[in-house]
Structure formats: C-alpha cells, structure tokens
Write a protein that holds these residues in place. Structure first.
Motif, PDB file in Angstrom:
ATOM      1  N   VAL A  96      41.856  37.965  40.469  1.00 22.25           N
ATOM      2  CA  VAL A  96      43.657  36.796  40.989  1.00 22.25           C
ATOM      3  C   VAL A  96      43.355  37.709  42.545  1.00 22.25           C
ATOM      4  O   VAL A  96      42.992  38.413  43.038  1.00 22.25           O
ATOM      5  N   PHE A  97      42.911  36.272  43.268  1.00 16.50           N
ATOM      6  CA  PHE A  97      42.769  36.257  44.483  1.00 16.50           C
ATOM      7  C   PHE A  97      43.468  35.148  45.291  1.00 16.50           C
ATOM      8  O   PHE A  97      44.561  34.491  44.690  1.00 16.50           O
ATOM      9  N   GLN A  98      44.271  35.350  46.447  1.00 17.31           N
ATOM     10  CA  GLN A  98      44.723  34.906  47.558  1.00 17.31           C
ATOM     11  C   GLN A  98      44.627  33.039  47.748  1.00 17.31           C
ATOM     12  O   GLN A  98      45.972  32.721  46.615  1.00 17.31           O
ATOM     13  N   PHE A  99      43.821  32.460  47.452  1.00 16.84           N
ATOM     14  CA  PHE A  99      43.419  31.236  46.227  1.00 16.84           C
ATOM     15  C   PHE A  99      42.894  31.107  45.051  1.00 16.84           C
ATOM     16  O   PHE A  99      41.713  31.881  45.874  1.00 16.84           O
ATOM     17  N   HIS A 100      43.484  31.134  44.187  1.00 19.61           N
ATOM     18  CA  HIS A 100      43.210  30.982  43.160  1.00 19.61           C
ATOM     19  C   HIS A 100      41.605  30.243  42.422  1.00 19.61           C
ATOM     20  O   HIS A 100      42.421  30.999  41.291  1.00 19.61           O
ATOM     21  N   GLN A 135      48.811  30.304  40.192  1.00 15.73           N
ATOM     22  CA  GLN A 135      48.912  31.964  40.726  1.00 15.73           C
ATOM     23  C   GLN A 135      49.002  32.378  39.337  1.00 15.73           C
ATOM     24  O   GLN A 135      48.320  33.257  39.088  1.00 15.73           O
ATOM     25  N   ARG A 136      49.684  31.710  38.779  1.00 10.99           N
ATOM     26  CA  ARG A 136      49.869  32.498  37.021  1.00 10.99           C
ATOM     27  C   ARG A 136      48.471  32.100  35.986  1.00 10.99           C
ATOM     28  O   ARG A 136      48.435  32.289  35.173  1.00 10.99           O
ATOM     29  N   VAL A 137      48.125  30.656  36.482  1.00 12.52           N
ATOM     30  CA  VAL A 137      47.026  30.316  35.750  1.00 12.52           C
ATOM     31  C   VAL A 137      45.708  31.342  36.026  1.00 12.52           C
ATOM     32  O   VAL A 137      44.782  31.455  34.753  1.00 12.52           O
ATOM     33  N   ALA A 138      45.854  31.807  37.266  1.00 12.43           N
ATOM     34  CA  ALA A 138      44.852  32.209  37.509  1.00 12.43           C
ATOM     35  C   ALA A 138      44.667  34.087  36.618  1.00 12.43           C
ATOM     36  O   ALA A 138      43.758  34.664  36.553  1.00 12.43           O
ATOM     37  N   THR A 189      49.465  37.416  46.461  1.00 19.41           N
ATOM     38  CA  THR A 189      51.007  36.559  46.820  1.00 19.41           C
ATOM     39  C   THR A 189      51.528  36.084  47.945  1.00 19.41           C
ATOM     40  O   THR A 189      52.172  35.794  48.339  1.00 19.41           O
ATOM     41  N   GLY A 190      49.948  36.150  48.720  1.00 18.41           N
ATOM     42  CA  GLY A 190      49.353  35.904  50.223  1.00 18.41           C
ATOM     43  C   GLY A 190      50.343  34.157  50.536  1.00 18.41           C
ATOM     44  O   GLY A 190      50.261  34.619  51.636  1.00 18.41           O
ATOM     45  N   ASN A 191      49.552  33.533  49.644  1.00 13.85           N
ATOM     46  CA  ASN A 191      50.335  32.097  49.545  1.00 13.85           C
ATOM     47  C   ASN A 191      51.698  32.044  49.378  1.00 13.85           C
ATOM     48  O   ASN A 191      51.814  30.119  49.192  1.00 13.85           O
ATOM     49  N   SER A 206      56.274  35.530  44.544  1.00 10.13           N
ATOM     50  CA  SER A 206      55.532  36.901  44.707  1.00 10.13           C
ATOM     51  C   SER A 206      56.044  37.345  44.000  1.00 10.13           C
ATOM     52  O   SER A 206      55.119  38.904  43.510  1.00 10.13           O
ATOM     53  N   ASP A 207      57.530  37.804  43.881  1.00  9.75           N
ATOM     54  CA  ASP A 207      58.592  39.057  43.623  1.00  9.75           C
ATOM     55  C   ASP A 207      57.840  37.821  41.146  1.00  9.75           C
ATOM     56  O   ASP A 207      57.756  39.242  40.648  1.00  9.75           O
ATOM     57  N   VAL A 208      57.394  37.386  41.368  1.00  7.09           N
ATOM     58  CA  VAL A 208      57.576  36.847  39.867  1.00  7.09           C
ATOM     59  C   VAL A 208      56.115  37.559  39.434  1.00  7.09           C
ATOM     60  O   VAL A 208      56.008  38.234  38.325  1.00  7.09           O
TER      61      VAL A 208
END
Length: 227
Positions: free
Chosen positions: A91-95, A152-155, A173-175, A181-183
């Motif tokens: 899981v990356f900052q960019f999905h 991000q959830r898809v990633a 959560t960088g973006n 981010s909490d989610v």
C-alpha cells in the motif's frame, strides 16, 4: 505471534552520487507474525529506502534479509517477483490503481497474475474484501471516479487479495486528511488483529506511528530507538 516473519541482519546500503556514500547503516531487527510496526523519522532519514530493501524491490544492499525464514539475497529477480506476489501486499502513498479499470478488476489483478484460483473465486474474495472495507457498492465504478480515501481502501483490498504474510505501506496516509488517515489506520489495525497479518508501515506522521504496536525510529540511515 512469536514467529519472525521478517528479519533484517546487518543491512547496509550505499548510493553513488557521484561518490559512494552510505544511506543505511547496520540495520538489525525482526518483526513477528501478527504485529503492527511503524518506521518513522524525518524526511531523508532512510526509512523509505529501507522499506524498498525489505520489500525486495531493491536488491543492491549488503547484509541478509529473511522473509518467512527464507533467505532472499540469492534469489534472482523472477524468483523475488514470485515472493512479492505471494507473500507481500503493498500500500503506497500513491495508490497506483489502473484508472480505466473498475474497482473490482483492480483488486483482482494480483490474484489473477498469481493464477492460484479461478477468476470466479478471485472475484468472490475481492468482493468480500471490498465489503469488509466498506466500499462494496463502488465495485463496478472506474477507479477514476473514487475519492482519495476510497482509492486507498481499494489499494488495501488489492494488497490483501493474495493473503500475504506481511503488508508493507509507504506513507499510506500521506495524501489523506486526518479523518481518512484515521480510517486507514483502523482498517490496518483490524487486519492485524482479525487476520493475524503483519503490518509494516513507513510514515512521517508521528500520530500514526505512535499508535502502532511498535515504533522503529530512524535518523541518518540508522535505527536510533525502538518503542
């Protein structure tokens, strides 16, 4: 819980720019199965460089790396690609979703590449992950139609599809804003607790880092503390 999933033994790495200099110095630690570990430190401290070594995407290092008690240093690129697909979720900052594919296809792709199950089984698994992550209703939408938090959830669902031993995140959560981010943190924590999967996340966010089970802090290419 006491079984090491990942072990780094005397890892050193050098860059040439234009002279040779060391960017990782004597990195030693192990991560046990089912633990949630964060690696943190200021920008440029070497944490992302270390993650790329640990993930086998960077093989130009000195020292020994073991994943699931298997030494990785002597494997060739094709063998390492198989290890990554079977045992590591990313899981990356960019999905890095494929924008023209729908959500379901994006999640299914790593499992289709692995070829362990029929597509019908993979689709069922993918839909279950999307349901768990609360985006089941977005399955047939193109990735380009989703919000940043949804992407991000898809990633994360994609990272889970091959039931990896360890999920590695590089600023996942960088973006995202604090709410999303909490989610993402809670999703990763639940994965760790419910599935007994190991989570290793590089982050510059001190709030995210301190909520992990264990925090490895880096400075100037070295581990300076572990909490």
């Amino acid at each position: 819980m006491d079984t090491p999933v990942l072990q780094a033994i005397n890892i050193n790495k050098y860059f040439l720019d234009p002279v040779r200099f060391r960017v990782l110095t004597d990195i030693n630690f192990s991560i046990n199965r089912g633990s949630f570990v964060s690696i943190t430190g200021k920008s440029g401290c070497g944490k992302s460089t270390l993650l790329y070594v640990l993930s086998t995407m960077d093989t130009d290092y000195e020292g020994e790396l073991l994943l699931d008690n298997e030494t990785l240093g002597k494997k060739n690129n094709a063998e390492l690609a198989i290890v990554r697909n079977q045992k590591i979720g990313f899981v990356f900052q960019f999905h890095y979703l494929i924008q023209e594919f729908n959500v379901l296809k994006n999640v299914m792709l790593p499992a289709m590449k692995l070829g362990k199950y029929a597509n019908e089984v993979i689709e069922e698994k993918a839909m279950q992950h999307l349901k768990t992550l609360g985006i089941y209703d977005q399955a047939l939408k193109n990735a380009s139609q989703l919000s940043g938090g949804q992407k991000q959830r898809v990633a994360i669902a994609r990272a889970l599809i091959n039931d990896p031993l360890i999920i590695m995140g590089d600023e996942p959560t960088g973006n995202l804003d604090k709410k999303n981010s909490d989610v993402v943190f809670e999703i990763l924590k639940d994965i760790c607790l419910q599935n007994k999967q190991t989570i290793l996340v590089v982050t510059h966010d001190p709030d995210f880092a301190k909520r992990a089970d264990r925090t490895i802090r880096m400075e100037d290419g070295k581990i300076i503390s572990e909490l």
